[in-house]
Design a protein around this motif. Structure first.
Motif, PDB file in Angstrom:
ATOM      1  N   GLU A   1     -86.473 -21.543  10.145  1.00  0.00           N
ATOM      2  CA  GLU A   1     -87.319 -20.283   9.708  1.00  0.00           C
ATOM      3  C   GLU A   1     -88.503 -20.761   9.671  1.00  0.00           C
ATOM      4  N   THR A   2     -89.070 -22.605   9.420  1.00  0.00           N
ATOM      5  CA  THR A   2     -90.200 -22.857   9.622  1.00  0.00           C
ATOM      6  C   THR A   2     -90.748 -23.804  10.492  1.00  0.00           C
ATOM      7  N   ASP A   3     -90.383 -23.899  11.860  1.00  0.00           N
ATOM      8  CA  ASP A   3     -89.943 -24.644  13.140  1.00  0.00           C
ATOM      9  C   ASP A   3     -90.754 -25.658  13.177  1.00  0.00           C
ATOM     10  N   LEU A   4     -89.705 -26.509  11.953  1.00  0.00           N
ATOM     11  CA  LEU A   4     -89.413 -28.032  12.115  1.00  0.00           C
ATOM     12  C   LEU A   4     -88.216 -28.591  13.219  1.00  0.00           C
ATOM     13  N   HIS A   5     -88.653 -29.396  13.947  1.00  0.00           N
ATOM     14  CA  HIS A   5     -87.513 -30.708  14.343  1.00  0.00           C
ATOM     15  C   HIS A   5     -85.858 -30.512  13.371  1.00  0.00           C
ATOM     16  N   PHE A   6     -84.737 -29.922  13.465  1.00  0.00           N
ATOM     17  CA  PHE A   6     -84.034 -30.140  12.863  1.00  0.00           C
ATOM     18  C   PHE A   6     -83.088 -31.697  13.642  1.00  0.00           C
ATOM     19  N   VAL A   7     -83.448 -32.949  12.293  1.00  0.00           N
ATOM     20  CA  VAL A   7     -83.065 -33.558  12.618  1.00  0.00           C
ATOM     21  C   VAL A   7     -81.189 -33.620  11.589  1.00  0.00           C
ATOM     22  N   GLN A   8     -80.077 -34.184  11.905  1.00  0.00           N
ATOM     23  CA  GLN A   8     -79.229 -34.765  10.915  1.00  0.00           C
ATOM     24  C   GLN A   8     -78.408 -36.111  11.220  1.00  0.00           C
ATOM     25  N   ILE A   9     -78.241 -36.588  10.269  1.00  0.00           N
ATOM     26  CA  ILE A   9     -77.891 -37.689   9.797  1.00  0.00           C
ATOM     27  C   ILE A   9     -76.416 -37.645   8.439  1.00  0.00           C
ATOM     28  N   SER A  10     -75.897 -38.493   8.756  1.00  0.00           N
ATOM     29  CA  SER A  10     -75.152 -38.832   7.580  1.00  0.00           C
ATOM     30  C   SER A  10     -75.261 -40.057   6.890  1.00  0.00           C
ATOM     31  N   ALA A  11     -75.175 -39.787   5.687  1.00  0.00           N
ATOM     32  CA  ALA A  11     -74.995 -41.667   5.126  1.00  0.00           C
ATOM     33  C   ALA A  11     -74.233 -42.279   4.957  1.00  0.00           C
ATOM     34  N   ILE A  12     -73.427 -41.465   5.723  1.00  0.00           N
ATOM     35  CA  ILE A  12     -71.547 -42.532   5.759  1.00  0.00           C
ATOM     36  C   ILE A  12     -71.693 -43.155   6.795  1.00  0.00           C
ATOM     37  N   PHE A  13     -72.779 -42.935   7.810  1.00  0.00           N
ATOM     38  CA  PHE A  13     -72.251 -43.547   9.418  1.00  0.00           C
ATOM     39  C   PHE A  13     -74.079 -44.106   9.612  1.00  0.00           C
ATOM     40  N   THR A  14     -74.879 -44.344   8.779  1.00  0.00           N
ATOM     41  CA  THR A  14     -76.587 -44.410   8.859  1.00  0.00           C
ATOM     42  C   THR A  14     -76.877 -45.804   8.260  1.00  0.00           C
ATOM     43  N   GLY A  15     -77.045 -46.555   9.006  1.00  0.00           N
ATOM     44  CA  GLY A  15     -77.768 -47.752   8.246  1.00  0.00           C
ATOM     45  C   GLY A  15     -78.985 -47.852   8.650  1.00  0.00           C
ATOM     46  N   VAL A  16     -79.857 -49.041   7.941  1.00  0.00           N
ATOM     47  CA  VAL A  16     -80.816 -48.997   7.825  1.00  0.00           C
ATOM     48  C   VAL A  16     -81.677 -48.821   9.662  1.00  0.00           C
ATOM     49  N   PRO A  17     -81.100 -49.458  10.418  1.00  0.00           N
ATOM     50  CA  PRO A  17     -82.270 -50.049  11.143  1.00  0.00           C
ATOM     51  C   PRO A  17     -82.029 -48.479  12.176  1.00  0.00           C
ATOM     52  N   ASP A  18     -80.932 -47.517  11.444  1.00  0.00           N
ATOM     53  CA  ASP A  18     -81.098 -46.194  12.456  1.00  0.00           C
ATOM     54  C   ASP A  18     -81.894 -45.390  12.160  1.00  0.00           C
ATOM     55  N   LEU A  19     -82.121 -45.670  10.724  1.00  0.00           N
ATOM     56  CA  LEU A  19     -83.058 -44.942   9.433  1.00  0.00           C
ATOM     57  C   LEU A  19     -84.615 -44.942  10.284  1.00  0.00           C
ATOM     58  N   ARG A  20     -84.670 -46.493  10.576  1.00  0.00           N
ATOM     59  CA  ARG A  20     -86.121 -46.853  11.165  1.00  0.00           C
ATOM     60  C   ARG A  20     -86.288 -45.943  12.129  1.00  0.00           C
ATOM     61  N   LYS A  21     -85.790 -45.681  12.938  1.00  0.00           N
ATOM     62  CA  LYS A  21     -85.193 -44.924  14.770  1.00  0.00           C
ATOM     63  C   LYS A  21     -86.314 -44.122  13.867  1.00  0.00           C
ATOM     64  N   VAL A  22     -84.997 -43.357  13.233  1.00  0.00           N
ATOM     65  CA  VAL A  22     -85.622 -41.620  12.795  1.00  0.00           C
ATOM     66  C   VAL A  22     -86.655 -41.630  11.979  1.00  0.00           C
ATOM     67  N   PHE A  23     -86.753 -42.335  11.572  1.00  0.00           N
ATOM     68  CA  PHE A  23     -88.391 -41.944  10.917  1.00  0.00           C
ATOM     69  C   PHE A  23     -89.666 -42.964  12.137  1.00  0.00           C
TER      70      PHE A  23
END
Length: 439
Positions: free
Chosen positions: A77-99
């Motif tokens: 609805e807001t024309d934003l790119h959708f990215v989905q992660i799970s806190a169970i499987f995502t670590g700090v290195p993964d978060l850096r890549k997402v950001f």
């Protein structure tokens, strides 16, 4: 690398091979069932979308009510790119890549809606890592949690996100979802009216669970109506949502306690059973039930405390499930017992007074004088032995000298406390008479 966390690509499975829950996933927010309080024109999400301004959100609700779907559709609805992660499987290195990927997207003129499932499972440091990216607009964070955010999420993160509460699906919402499922499958489930109601109850407010059950029933290919007994024999009842260390634990013990206090044995038995069915430790319940006797019945029924302790002991002797009946009987007794919190309130008031006057010594006339020096200092001087009084009551002051006499215990006109009130009034009159005689 961020593509690992993005929504699925163009490859599509044949519709019939996809799970029913996926095939019925709403394509627009108006198709979401059971959350009109959020999505309606006057709801918080409806208002945000009308204004064209989406803030960071925390979606709090039980499983199977549409948290992931709503997040995905908000991005559309807001024309934003959708990215989905799970806190169970995502670590700090993964978060850096997402950001980093979100920053690149922003430079190219597109924003990112980052959906974090089970966000409460991130620790404090990980949660803090979202803050600068939320503040500078790199991401719009939409977190999903089944746990109370006020317990599980940092205050700093909560101050930057609006918490929206999603409701478990009620009977009407589940019925509407069931009708959609039947339309998608092109058949009406072969269920009797009672079995259809039982199916909705088995879903327990979880839309995804309902659709999974519907798929199982459709696969049976039954040609004659299935009744409730057959349905329950063939299907496994969905386990009730209950976390022994989470909010459900505190909500249900509160419900049990207040049902006892409200003298409703049926409601009390229901909440006790809900906790036991959820796997609660019966010893925790025994301790809390005994606490109810002390706090809410008190001296209005002096037997109540003993009955709770005996029930606790019976449970220890018998174990589960036989010993749980003793706890149930104690709950019924407490619910029907006369209620008084006079002792509880009096104790709290006395504790507050003790905190204010904690250095005041007792009056000397009630102090023992085991040495001659203490006798010389006036210890025990003037003490009146109550048994020597004609009515067994001296009326002396037992509070610190100079302290105004405290009044803390006010018995009620219920149960055994009615008798205690009569005794208290008797001593109040005697004390007033003794004070008059001393003038």
């Amino acid at each position: 690398m961020s593509d690992l966390f993005d929504s699925p690509g163009a490859t599509q499975e044949p519709p019939a091979s996809r799970p029913l829950a996926d095939r019925l996933r709403p394509a627009k927010l108006s198709e979401v069932i059971g959350q009109d309080h959020l999505l309606g024109p006057d709801g918080p999400l409806g208002t945000m979308l009308s204004a064209g301004q989406l803030s960071s959100l925390v979606l709090w609700g039980p499983p199977g009510v549409g948290k992931t779907t709503i997040a995905r559709l908000l991005a559309d609805e807001t024309d934003l790119h959708f990215v989905q992660i799970s806190a169970i499987f995502t670590g700090v290195p993964d978060l850096r890549k997402v950001f980093e990927a979100a920053r690149l997207r922003r430079r190219n003129g597109q924003g990112t809606l980052l959906f974090v499932d089970e966000i409460h499972r991130f620790n404090k440091a990980q949660q803090d890592g979202f803050l600068p990216h939320m503040e500078d607009g790199t991401i719009v964070l939409v977190g999903a949690t089944t746990e109370n955010p006020s317990f599980e999420l940092n205050a700093a993160l909560l101050s930057r996100a609006q918490v929206l509460v999603l409701n478990r699906l009620d009977g009407a919402a589940l019925e509407a979802l069931l009708a959609r499922a039947e339309a998608e499958l092109g058949l009406s489930l072969p269920l009797t009216e009672d079995a259809r109601a039982a199916l909705l109850a088995m879903a327990d407010g979880d839309g995804r669970a309902l659709l999974n059950l519907v798929e199982q029933i459709a696969a049976w290919g039954a040609r004659t109506p299935i009744d409730t007994d057959v349905l329950r024999t063939r299907l496994t009842q969905r386990a009730a949502q209950y976390d022994k260390s989470g909010e459900a634990h505190y909500n249900l013990i509160s419900a049990l306690h207040k049902s006892v206090r409200g003298s409703d044995p049926d409601a009390a038995l229901y909440w006790l059973s809900r906790m036991l069915k959820g796997g609660e430790d019966p010893r925790f319940l025994a301790r809390r039930i005994t606490r109810m006797a002390v706090e809410d019945i008190g001296l209005a029924d002096p037997q109540a405390q003993g009955i709770c302790l005996e029930a606790w002991q019976v449970y220890e002797r018998l174990g589960s499930p036989e010993g749980e009946l003793a706890l149930a009987q104690a709950v019924v007794y407490l619910a029907l017992a006369p209620k008084s919190n006079a002792g509880y309130a009096g104790f709290k008031a006395a504790m507050a007074a003790a905190a204010r006057t904690g250095s005041e010594p007792p009056p000397k006339h009630i102090l023992n004088a085991p040495t001659s020096m203490m006798k010389d200092q006036g210890y025990g001087a003037g003490y009146q032995y109550d048994h020597d009084a004609e009515d067994g009551f001296s009326g002396q002051n037992y509070f610190p000298d100079g302290m105004k006499r405290g009044l803390y215990y006010f018995p009620v006109e219920r149960g055994f406390e009615r008798e205690l009130k009569r005794r208290l009034d008797y001593f109040v009159k005697l004390r007033a008479r003794r004070e008059g005689e001393g003038k």
